[in-house]
Design a protein around this motif. Structure first.
Motif, PDB file in Angstrom:
ATOM      1  N   TYR A  80       0.907  -0.998  -0.099  1.00  0.00           N
ATOM      2  CA  TYR A  80       0.025  -0.074   0.133  1.00  0.00           C
ATOM      3  C   TYR A  80       0.893   1.364  -0.010  1.00  0.00           C
ATOM      4  O   TYR A  80       2.138   1.245   0.471  1.00  0.00           O
ATOM      5  CB  TYR A  80      -1.022  -0.111   1.211  1.00  0.00           C
ATOM      6  N   ASP A 125      -1.391   6.593   1.772  1.00  0.00           N
ATOM      7  CA  ASP A 125      -2.410   6.929   2.162  1.00  0.00           C
ATOM      8  C   ASP A 125      -3.211   5.849   3.120  1.00  0.00           C
ATOM      9  O   ASP A 125      -4.235   5.993   3.810  1.00  0.00           O
ATOM     10  CB  ASP A 125      -3.412   6.905   1.089  1.00  0.00           C
ATOM     11  N   SER A 126      -2.639   4.750   3.122  1.00  0.00           N
ATOM     12  CA  SER A 126      -3.015   3.661   3.897  1.00  0.00           C
ATOM     13  C   SER A 126      -2.911   3.938   5.430  1.00  0.00           C
ATOM     14  O   SER A 126      -3.471   3.322   6.105  1.00  0.00           O
ATOM     15  CB  SER A 126      -2.340   2.249   3.681  1.00  0.00           C
ATOM     16  N   PRO A 143      -8.118   1.773   1.743  1.00  0.00           N
ATOM     17  CA  PRO A 143      -6.944   1.920   0.867  1.00  0.00           C
ATOM     18  C   PRO A 143      -7.067   0.495   0.004  1.00  0.00           C
ATOM     19  O   PRO A 143      -7.149  -0.455   0.202  1.00  0.00           O
ATOM     20  CB  PRO A 143      -5.715   2.023   1.714  1.00  0.00           C
ATOM     21  N   LYS A 144      -6.500   0.886  -1.435  1.00  0.00           N
ATOM     22  CA  LYS A 144      -6.235   0.032  -2.487  1.00  0.00           C
ATOM     23  C   LYS A 144      -5.071  -0.286  -2.567  1.00  0.00           C
ATOM     24  O   LYS A 144      -4.054   0.699  -2.533  1.00  0.00           O
ATOM     25  CB  LYS A 144      -6.954   0.435  -3.750  1.00  0.00           C
TER      26      LYS A 144
END
Length: 592
Positions: free
Chosen positions: A485, A488-489, A501-502
């Motif tokens: 990740y 932003d995770s 998050p992706k």
């Protein structure tokens, strides 16, 4: 037969007669021939064609060689005059007027004719060296009269350009049509700053670090990695039968080349890593504390001490400066734990009085720990029932000052990672990630690993010091997948509800349970390993999230990898396995 007398050659009377001075034959005088006649002669007789203008220039350059031909073209009246002693009254005026007219005519001819060859200047007077080679195919001047080249003019009156100026104008026009991309401009600025860092005298005088010790930024390329295998780090201790390696940890300071190796014989050995002999410095024996996980031995962030933990409610600390080892028998909760023997705490589950999930810590082990970054003031310890205990390490008392509860599932806490000094990330066995604000004792974010299920979470490691200023968070599962990740995770916002998050990419190079994940200091490399399968290890290039193709190979003697770690500046890579060996590799891109 009588021989005839030798015939005498007849000489023409016309040629034998001496010609008067100034009367030359127009057929043999080259000065009177035009370019067309010269070209016809060269075609018929095979002579070299010399234009009339060039012949004139050569005559100007070499006057002594052709002086005779020039005099032949003059009349007798031009060569001789009768001096009767009388001076013409206007001789001086005519001479001055002739000089002025000659200067005017020279200036006019030089301004109107651009092809006139100037006399060569003295090379000693030129400040710039003459070119070593000139391409004859390059035109000396380029005309801008065509419509295609009018766009290169800076002024409406420009008609011709020199070769160098023409090339510069073309480059300027190309850059105007195709501007420089942002990434190239950014790379050029970074390169300029990198070259300029530390180059000034002021920076050199205000710094206490060594001149030779200054390091430049390293930008690894995907595909191939340059590394060299060195002598095993624990070669001096392999003959003692230490057993499988459980812990491999480098000292956090780049100035202290010390490697800590913990094995199943309950001994911790310190080696001086020099890349050649790697001598053994010290051995610590803790008979009552088995070393079971990679976090069982950890350096303090300041590098002053070692923390030794395991499946026991007590722990050891070793002062590296004094060389003393202290056992903290009262544990983290101020009790003596006299009823706890040398049986692992995991085997005591289900017994009467276990108080499982109560969170008070009776009989709990300390297998998973993590120091806060920076000064290492807080130690996070994974407990039972999803509890995470916060230990005050700054005061030296080593007592629990708070606890965090992560869900009510039976997966427990698998991994801990500090994203900052006030934020702690916790991975549960249910593949859920919790972000805690340690100061407020509040969970600020919670999300589930993509593709995770109950019991899938195994290990989590992050890095917030990436080369580009971002960060990564990697979560390994029991299926062999590693989800990577972005920053932003682990971003938190108390007011906003952030989405799940992706992953940037799911790395599927391994097929068995992930046991070890480790980033290097600038997060350009990530080592992923599985203990269950032989040679199950990959080195990942994190900017491209691809594995290196040239290492490891089928001939790399990795074995069953149990622990991996990078040195403080990524000069070395240490790999421990179940055969009791610690393989040592030198990363050439980072150097020494």
């Amino acid at each position: 037969m009588a021989r005839h007398a030798r015939k005498k050659q007849k000489v023409s009377q016309e040629t034998s007669k001496s010609q008067p001075l100034g009367t030359t034959d127009p057929l043999t005088d080259d000065a009177l021939k035009d370019d067309e006649e010269r070209r016809l002669e060269s075609m018929l007789f095979g002579t070299k064609f010399v234009p009339r203008d060039k012949d004139t220039v050569e005559d100007d350059k070499n006057p002594p060689q052709y002086a005779g031909n020039v005099l032949n073209n003059l009349l007798d009246s031009d060569l001789f005059f009768v001096d009767d002693g009388a001076v013409a009254p206007d001789f001086e005026q005519n001479e001055d007027q002739a000089d002025v007219e000659a200067r005017d005519s020279d200036a006019e001819s030089s301004s109107s004719s651009t092809s006139r060859i100037q006399p060569p200047s003295n090379p000693l007077l030129n400040s710039r060296k003459p070119p070593a080679w000139i391409d004859p195919s390059d035109p000396p001047s380029v005309s801008l009269a065509t419509s295609r080249l009018r766009k290169l003019r800076d002024a409406p009156t420009e008609e011709t350009l020199s070769g160098r100026e023409y090339e510069a104008r073309l480059r300027r026009q190309y850059e105007r049509i195709n501007p420089e991309p942002a990434w190239a401009a950014k790379a050029r600025i970074e390169k300029r700053e990198e070259i300029g860092d530390g180059a000034g005298v002021a920076d050199l005088l205000t710094s206490t670090s060594g001149i030779l010790g200054r390091r430049s930024k390293v930008h690894l390329k995907a595909g191939l990695v340059e590394l060299e295998r060195l002598r095993d780090a624990n070669l001096d201790a392999q003959a003692s039968g230490s057993g499988p390696v459980r812990v491999v940890a480098f000292h956090p300071s780049e100035r202290v080349p010390v490697l800590c190796v913990g094995s199943t014989d309950r001994r911790v050995r310190l080696f001086n890593i020099d890349g050649h002999t790697n001598p053994l410095l010290q051995t610590l024996h803790v008979p009552s504390l088995p070393l079971t996980s990679q976090s069982s031995v950890a350096f303090h962030p300041l590098g002053s001490s070692l923390l030794l933990t395991g499946p026991r409610p007590f722990f050891y600390t070793h002062d590296l400066q004094t060389g003393t080892t202290t056992r903290h028998a009262r544990g983290l909760w101020g009790t003596t734990f006299n009823t706890i023997n040398d049986v692992p705490a995991s085997r005591k589950r289900g017994r009467k009085g276990d108080d499982r999930g109560s969170g008070n810590g009776s009989g709990e082990g300390m297998e998973v720990t993590a120091f806060s970054p920076g000064m290492g003031e807080i130690l996070a310890v994974a407990g039972r029932g999803g509890y995470v205990h916060l230990v005050d390490w700054k005061s030296g008392a080593g007592q629990v000052v708070g606890s965090l509860k992560c869900g009510g599932g039976g997966g427990g806490v698998r991994s801990l990672w500090w994203s900052s000094a006030q934020q702690l990330a916790v991975l549960s066995g249910d593949a859920e990630v919790y972000l805690w604000d340690v100061g407020e004792r509040r969970c600020v974010r919670r999300w589930k690993d993509e593709g995770g299920f109950r019991g899938a979470g195994r290990v989590m490691v992050g890095s917030s010091g990436a080369a580009d200023g971002s960060g990564f968070l990697a979560v390994g599962s029991n299926t062999g997948f590693v989800n990577v990740y972005g920053a932003d995770s682990f971003a938190s916002s108390p007011s906003a509800n952030l989405p799940t998050p992706k992953p940037l990419k799911s790395i599927a190079n391994l097929t068995t349970t992930i046991s070890s994940i480790q980033f290097n200091h600038d997060a350009q490399l990530m080592a992923v390993a599985s203990q269950e399968k032989k040679d199950a290890m990959r080195l990942i290039h994190t900017p491209s999230l691809t594995s290196f193709a040239n290492w490891p190979t089928s001939g790399t003697p990795l074995g069953h990898v149990t622990a991996v770690d990078f040195s403080a500046q990524s000069e070395y890579l240490a790999i421990g396995n179940t055969r009791g060996r610690v393989l040592l590799y030198h990363l050439k891109d980072y150097g020494v």
